[in-house]
Design a protein around this motif. Structure first.
Motif, PDB file in Angstrom:
ATOM      1  N   HIS B  44       0.837  -1.238  -0.085  1.00 18.73           N
ATOM      2  CA  HIS B  44      -0.103   0.173  -0.050  1.00 18.73           C
ATOM      3  C   HIS B  44       0.886   1.373  -0.036  1.00 18.73           C
ATOM      4  O   HIS B  44       0.694   2.358  -0.693  1.00 18.73           O
ATOM      5  N   THR B  62      -7.336   7.906  -3.784  1.00 19.58           N
ATOM      6  CA  THR B  62      -6.650   6.494  -3.541  1.00 19.58           C
ATOM      7  C   THR B  62      -5.644   6.748  -2.692  1.00 19.58           C
ATOM      8  O   THR B  62      -5.106   6.001  -1.818  1.00 19.58           O
ATOM      9  N   GLU B  65      -6.682   7.039   1.026  1.00 20.94           N
ATOM     10  CA  GLU B  65      -7.270   5.661   1.513  1.00 20.94           C
ATOM     11  C   GLU B  65      -5.959   4.975   1.745  1.00 20.94           C
ATOM     12  O   GLU B  65      -6.179   4.294   2.843  1.00 20.94           O
ATOM     13  N   ASN B  66      -4.962   4.757   0.951  1.00 18.29           N
ATOM     14  CA  ASN B  66      -3.815   4.029   1.200  1.00 18.29           C
ATOM     15  C   ASN B  66      -2.872   4.451   2.290  1.00 18.29           C
ATOM     16  O   ASN B  66      -2.551   3.764   3.027  1.00 18.29           O
ATOM     17  N   LEU B  69      -4.700   3.435   5.522  1.00 16.38           N
ATOM     18  CA  LEU B  69      -4.450   2.108   5.767  1.00 16.38           C
ATOM     19  C   LEU B  69      -2.795   1.835   6.198  1.00 16.38           C
ATOM     20  O   LEU B  69      -2.804   1.110   7.283  1.00 16.38           O
TER      21      LEU B  69
END
Lengths: 156, 156
Positions: B44, B62, B65-66, B69
């Motif tokens: 990720h 994106t 979000e990564n 995470l």
């Protein structure tokens, strides 16, 4: 070795922003990724299950933290079952994953749904609620493994 | 085989609720767990780094979000370097992890700190901010790997 470029989530049809972001250049990368995600899911779910089964003392905060983490992790592995990842590294993935994608998708969503319920239950701090939800998650794990996971690894 | 019961976080002194919750019964469980966490972190973070390097198109959502995470995942692996997990499965972990625990702890915290900054940067949606933070994370990864990770796996 030939490099594959694909967005696995599109292939299997599991729409979710995070998994779609996890692209893999080689089949072995996808296989290693999904196995890693499953390992972490198993480790952290196992911690809650051990409390539900009375194997370790119940701690509401720890249960809730682990449930929240599993609820994040459970959205990761399924994007890594894209077409072309049937082989490439030792794997327990059965061919049925790619032969019956709708059934596999449904099984994955069932698991995600049950983990969502566990996360909600764990936030209440009620061991009884957690016990019930752990049972649901355990059944969803087993059902998917029975249909889509071989007991042995392929040797390639 | 002899089973070890330990809470790795206590041994290494990395206090954090989630890792402390991840107990391991056997050294190979801890080794597999920490390798799995590192695999997911790499996958990720690599996605964000590829955007920062212009290898794939920048997508702010994106990237954010990564980054979020990775900011969760980066708190997982270090609890799995407890005493007794030096060997038990093929591992790249150097003996220095257990010989210089304060230095290892410091390197882990530096990584977590840099990933936290990346998460903040990614939320802004600024590619320039992300580029800077990616550099900091990359340096922290490399510094820790240089000191504490062997190039080859031990064969046991």
């Amino acid at each position: 070795m030939k490099k594959l470029h694909f967005v696995a989530a599109a292939v299997i049809g599991l729409a979710s922003a995070l998994p779609a972001a996890a692209q893999f250049q080689k089949p072995e990368d996808a296989i290693k990724y999904r196995q890693s995600a499953m390992t972490l899911i198993g480790a952290h779910f196992g911690r809650i299950a051990a409390m539900a089964q009375g194997k370790i003392p119940f701690d509401a905060k720890t249960a809730a933290e682990n449930a929240a983490l599993v609820d994040t992790l459970v959205h990761l592995p399924f994007a890594a079952f894209g077409e072309g990842t049937e082989r490439g590294a030792p794997t327990q993935a059965k061919p049925e994953i790619w032969k019956e994608p709708a059934k596999f998708k449904s099984a994955a969503e069932k698991l995600q749904d049950e983990v969502g319920k566990l996360n909600v239950a764990a936030k209440t701090g009620s061991l009884d609620a957690i016990k019930g939800a752990v049972g649901g998650v355990g059944k969803a794990c087993k059902a998917c493994h029975d249909d889509f996971r071989s007991k042995e690894f392929t040797s390639n």
